[in-house]
Enzyme design. Structure first.
Site, PDB file in Angstrom:
ATOM      1  N   LYS A   5       0.845  -1.211   0.000  1.00  0.00           N
ATOM      2  CA  LYS A   5       0.000   0.000   0.000  1.00  0.00           C
ATOM      3  C   LYS A   5       0.873   1.250   0.000  1.00  0.00           C
ATOM      4  O   LYS A   5       0.656   2.165  -0.793  1.00  0.00           O
ATOM      5  CB  LYS A   5      -0.895  -0.017   1.255  1.00  0.00           C
ATOM      6  CG  LYS A   5      -1.546   1.323   1.553  1.00  0.00           C
ATOM      7  CD  LYS A   5      -2.504   1.242   2.725  1.00  0.00           C
ATOM      8  CE  LYS A   5      -1.921   1.502   4.086  1.00  0.00           C
ATOM      9  NZ  LYS A   5      -1.523   2.887   4.376  1.00  0.00           N
ATOM     10  N   ASN A   6       1.842   1.273   0.911  1.00  0.00           N
ATOM     11  CA  ASN A   6       2.579   2.515   1.103  1.00  0.00           C
ATOM     12  C   ASN A   6       3.628   2.779   0.027  1.00  0.00           C
ATOM     13  O   ASN A   6       4.306   3.803   0.066  1.00  0.00           O
ATOM     14  CB  ASN A   6       3.169   2.583   2.517  1.00  0.00           C
ATOM     15  CG  ASN A   6       2.050   2.799   3.537  1.00  0.00           C
ATOM     16  OD1 ASN A   6       0.945   3.200   3.160  1.00  0.00           O
ATOM     17  ND2 ASN A   6       2.324   2.516   4.792  1.00  0.00           N
ATOM     18  N   ARG A  76      -4.285   9.735   4.029  1.00  0.00           N
ATOM     19  CA  ARG A  76      -3.177  10.600   4.408  1.00  0.00           C
ATOM     20  C   ARG A  76      -2.235  10.847   3.220  1.00  0.00           C
ATOM     21  O   ARG A  76      -1.684  11.927   3.035  1.00  0.00           O
ATOM     22  CB  ARG A  76      -2.422   9.919   5.559  1.00  0.00           C
ATOM     23  CG  ARG A  76      -1.051  10.442   5.853  1.00  0.00           C
ATOM     24  CD  ARG A  76      -1.097  11.698   6.667  1.00  0.00           C
ATOM     25  NE  ARG A  76       0.239  12.218   6.931  1.00  0.00           N
ATOM     26  CZ  ARG A  76       0.467  13.371   7.524  1.00  0.00           C
ATOM     27  NH1 ARG A  76      -0.534  14.132   7.919  1.00  0.00           N
ATOM     28  NH2 ARG A  76       1.684  13.795   7.736  1.00  0.00           N
ATOM     29  N   ASP A 100      -5.709   7.654   9.099  1.00  0.00           N
ATOM     30  CA  ASP A 100      -6.016   6.963  10.344  1.00  0.00           C
ATOM     31  C   ASP A 100      -6.043   7.886  11.545  1.00  0.00           C
ATOM     32  O   ASP A 100      -5.335   8.875  11.583  1.00  0.00           O
ATOM     33  CB  ASP A 100      -4.931   5.923  10.604  1.00  0.00           C
ATOM     34  CG  ASP A 100      -5.072   4.757   9.676  1.00  0.00           C
ATOM     35  OD1 ASP A 100      -6.213   4.429   9.347  1.00  0.00           O
ATOM     36  OD2 ASP A 100      -4.043   4.195   9.298  1.00  0.00           O
ATOM     37  N   ASP A 290       3.802   0.270  12.163  1.00  0.00           N
ATOM     38  CA  ASP A 290       2.603  -0.372  11.600  1.00  0.00           C
ATOM     39  C   ASP A 290       2.460  -1.831  12.047  1.00  0.00           C
ATOM     40  O   ASP A 290       1.380  -2.417  11.910  1.00  0.00           O
ATOM     41  CB  ASP A 290       2.641  -0.327  10.060  1.00  0.00           C
ATOM     42  CG  ASP A 290       2.455   1.082   9.527  1.00  0.00           C
ATOM     43  OD1 ASP A 290       1.989   1.941  10.295  1.00  0.00           O
ATOM     44  OD2 ASP A 290       2.786   1.322   8.349  1.00  0.00           O
TER      45      ASP A 290
HETATM   46  N1  EPU Z   1       5.347  14.529  11.465  1.00  0.00           N
HETATM   47  C1  EPU Z   1       5.337  15.863  11.790  1.00  0.00           C
HETATM   48  N2  EPU Z   1       5.156  16.774  10.780  1.00  0.00           N
HETATM   49  C2  EPU Z   1       4.962  16.406   9.483  1.00  0.00           C
HETATM   50  C3  EPU Z   1       4.975  15.031   9.151  1.00  0.00           C
HETATM   51  C4  EPU Z   1       5.169  14.109  10.166  1.00  0.00           C
HETATM   52  O1  EPU Z   1       5.499  16.235  12.948  1.00  0.00           O
HETATM   53  O2  EPU Z   1       4.799  17.301   8.639  1.00  0.00           O
HETATM   54  C5  EPU Z   1       5.549  13.518  12.516  1.00  0.00           C
HETATM   55  C6  EPU Z   1       4.329  12.612  12.729  1.00  0.00           C
HETATM   56  O3  EPU Z   1       3.372  13.217  13.556  1.00  0.00           O
HETATM   57  C7  EPU Z   1       4.957  11.389  13.351  1.00  0.00           C
HETATM   58  C8  EPU Z   1       6.333  11.326  12.674  1.00  0.00           C
HETATM   59  O4  EPU Z   1       6.564  12.622  12.120  1.00  0.00           O
HETATM   60  O5  EPU Z   1       5.145  11.583  14.735  1.00  0.00           O
HETATM   61  C9  EPU Z   1       6.471  10.292  11.584  1.00  0.00           C
HETATM   62  O6  EPU Z   1       5.379  10.380  10.687  1.00  0.00           O
HETATM   63  P1  EPU Z   1       5.535  10.104   9.128  1.00  0.00           P
HETATM   64  O7  EPU Z   1       5.459  11.397   8.413  1.00  0.00           O
HETATM   65  O8  EPU Z   1       6.716   9.238   8.883  1.00  0.00           O
HETATM   66  O9  EPU Z   1       4.227   9.276   8.835  1.00  0.00           O
HETATM   67  P2  EPU Z   1       3.468   9.272   7.466  1.00  0.00           P
HETATM   68  O10 EPU Z   1       4.436   9.502   6.380  1.00  0.00           O
HETATM   69  O11 EPU Z   1       2.273  10.135   7.560  1.00  0.00           O
HETATM   70  C10 EPU Z   1       3.717   6.764   6.800  1.00  0.00           C
HETATM   71  C11 EPU Z   1       2.791   5.628   6.530  1.00  0.00           C
HETATM   72  C12 EPU Z   1       2.176   5.157   7.845  1.00  0.00           C
HETATM   73  C13 EPU Z   1       3.310   4.733   8.782  1.00  0.00           C
HETATM   74  C14 EPU Z   1       4.285   5.900   8.976  1.00  0.00           C
HETATM   75  C15 EPU Z   1       5.509   5.540   9.799  1.00  0.00           C
HETATM   76  C16 EPU Z   1       1.981   6.178   4.337  1.00  0.00           C
HETATM   77  C17 EPU Z   1       0.826   6.591   3.503  1.00  0.00           C
HETATM   78  N3  EPU Z   1       1.736   6.071   5.635  1.00  0.00           N
HETATM   79  O12 EPU Z   1       2.932   7.790   7.392  1.00  0.00           O
HETATM   80  O13 EPU Z   1       1.385   4.014   7.516  1.00  0.00           O
HETATM   81  O14 EPU Z   1       2.773   4.390  10.030  1.00  0.00           O
HETATM   82  O15 EPU Z   1       4.765   6.359   7.677  1.00  0.00           O
HETATM   83  O16 EPU Z   1       6.189   4.494   9.236  1.00  0.00           O
HETATM   84  O17 EPU Z   1       3.063   5.920   3.833  1.00  0.00           O
HETATM   85  C18 EPU Z   1      -0.415   2.492   7.710  1.00  0.00           C
HETATM   86  O18 EPU Z   1      -0.053   1.991   6.632  1.00  0.00           O
HETATM   87  O19 EPU Z   1      -1.299   1.940   8.435  1.00  0.00           O
HETATM   88  C19 EPU Z   1       0.194   3.745   8.163  1.00  0.00           C
HETATM   89  C20 EPU Z   1      -0.340   4.493   9.119  1.00  0.00           C
END
Ligand code: EPU
Length: 404
Positions: A5-6, A76, A100, A290
């Site tokens: 997915k990601n 997201r 989520d 995850d």
């Molecule tokens: N964060 C910030 N500011 C931002 C972006 C992120 O403070 O502008 C913080 C977040 O709040 C968090 C940390 O940085 O504390 C890491 O978040 P990240 O940005 O890495 O998460 P994401 O990119 O939104 C992706 C996956 C998630 C997975 C996370 C961590 C996708 C679409 N989603 O999210 O996947 O948990 O990386 O590995 O790629 C899932 O598949 O169920 C899922 C939630």
């Protein structure tokens, strides 16, 4: 295993970087992927099926003002679209993204990164308007926290920027690396992926791409842990065990009997129970957040006490309340830490899935529980796992879906 997915979601966004058609293969049939393709169509792209699990996307003209707010709030990853649109079409509107309910999920790293690359930002009630009439400029960007989508978005934006961009404290996830490799095949000049510093030399144009979606490592880990929980002989095929080192290390330490092939993982029954092993989530190559909910469930079946620490999102352990309702003995120390006392017998209950990963965890708990369980809001699991009940039925689980 199905495609990740990601990765698939980011490949869909990346097709916007080229005027020519791009092909995405091994596309998983999950809800989030459908929503992302819908977003792309509403933005003006042509999206066509081109054989089994294959999609052809042509993003000749994209109108960045047409980001559908309702769809964007469903996933997201919609925020990732902003990088390619801003880079190629020089303006984009971002409604506040959804996804989520696992924590605050801000987008400040994206906005700050775009501003550093020369974009103007205007905030409106539902989101942001970004513009860079002269195009984006290369710069050095430091991520205060490692961010997967933040890294992917700014990498894509930088491929068409003037000059060189350096991303420091970048994400190292396999999906990020594969995305960079695919972009390089389209003509991008990216180096350092897989390390914490990624360098992107901007180019004028990218050609159409081919994105072969890699196997989903989170789905793989989910099914491997299901095999261990049920003490069964289960082979998970078409996976990349090399992407799961942290999980496999913890599982071996817990006493699981695993046979690792090049593209498969087999769980085998053991005598007695697995042992408790504490775990802390970490960005790749650490233990994936995850997989934390499923691992926490596994620890309810292990002998002894374990501490689970998930510092990445602040809402990812609240689902343990529902495991307690089923008979688990989990104590929340603070929103990032729980102590799991095992082993516990679980009992069927009516429970609600709050997000994709907690949802699948409750489903796996229901499989082990004595009696019947009802998972409310089960369609949230469809966001990340393809036709879950059909696949579980094939391995002997009694499961039926009732439409609400
Ligand atoms: N964060 C910030 N500011 C931002 C972006 C992120 O403070 O502008 C913080 C977040 O709040 C968090 C940390 O940085 O504390 C890491 O978040 P990240 O940005 O890495 O998460 P994401 O990119 O939104 C992706 C996956 C998630 C997975 C996370 C961590 C996708 C679409 N989603 O999210 O996947 O948990 O990386 O590995 O790629 C899932 O598949 O169920 C899922 C939630």
């Amino acid at each position: 295993m199905r495609g990740a997915k990601n990765f698939a979601l980011k490949a869909i966004a990346a097709t916007i970087l080229a005027e020519e058609p791009s092909k995405i293969t091994n596309v998983p049939a999950i809800v989030d992927v459908g929503v992302m393709f819908d977003l792309l169509k509403k933005l003006g792209a042509d999206v066509q099926p081109a054989g089994e699990r294959t999609m052809l996307v042509t993003a000749k003209d994209i109108d960045g003002a047409k980001m559908d707010a309702a769809d964007a709030q469903k996933v997201r990853a919609s925020v990732v679209l902003t990088g390619p649109i801003l880079a190629r079409f020089r303006e984009v509107t971002i409604p506040h993204p959804g996804g989520d309910v696992i924590g605050k999920r801000p987008i400040n790293f994206f906005i700050d990164g775009f501003v550093k690359m020369g974009a103007k930002v205007e905030e409106y009630d539902q989101g942001y308007r970004l513009s860079a009439p002269q195009g984006l400029s290369g710069t050095s960007i430091f991520f205060p926290k490692v961010s997967v989508t933040g890294t992917e978005t700014l990498v894509m934006a930088a491929t068409l920027a003037r000059g060189t961009t350096t991303l420091v404290n970048a994400a190292m996830e396999p999906e990020v690396v594969h995305l960079c490799e695919c972009l390089n095949k389209m003509g991008a000049k990216i180096s350092g992926m897989g390390s914490s510093v990624i360098t992107i030399k901007g180019v004028e144009k990218l050609g159409g791409g081919t994105f072969d979606v890699i196997p989903d490592r989170i789905e793989t880990g989910t099914f491997v842990m299901m095999g261990i929980m049920n003490n069964s002989h289960l082979t998970v095929e078409n996976c990349q065990p090399a992407h799961l080192e942290a999980l496999l290390t913890s599982l071996r330490e817990a006493g699981a009997n695993l046979e690792i092939g090049t593209n498969s993982i087999t769980t085998k029954p053991i005598k007695g129970r697995i042992k408790s092993v504490s775990m802390q989530t970490h960005e790749y190559p650490g233990f994936a957040t995850d997989l934390q909910p499923i691992y926490t469930l596994l620890m309810t079946q292990a002998e002894g006490m374990s501490l689970i620490h998930d510092p990445i999102f602040e809402g990812r352990l609240f689902f343990t309340d529902m495991l307690n309702r089923m008979g688990a003995r989990i104590i929340m120390c603070d929103p990032h830490r729980v102590v799991v006392n095992g082993p516990s017998k679980l009992y069927g209950r009516s429970i609600e899935s709050p997000d994709i990963r907690a949802g699948i965890t409750l489903l796996l708990a229901a499989i082990m529980a004595e009696g019947k369980s009802i998972i409310q809001n089960a369609n949230i699991i469809d966001r990340g796992y393809e036709r879950i009940e059909e696949r579980l039925k094939k391995i002997g689980v009694e499961i039926a879906r009732k439409d609400s």
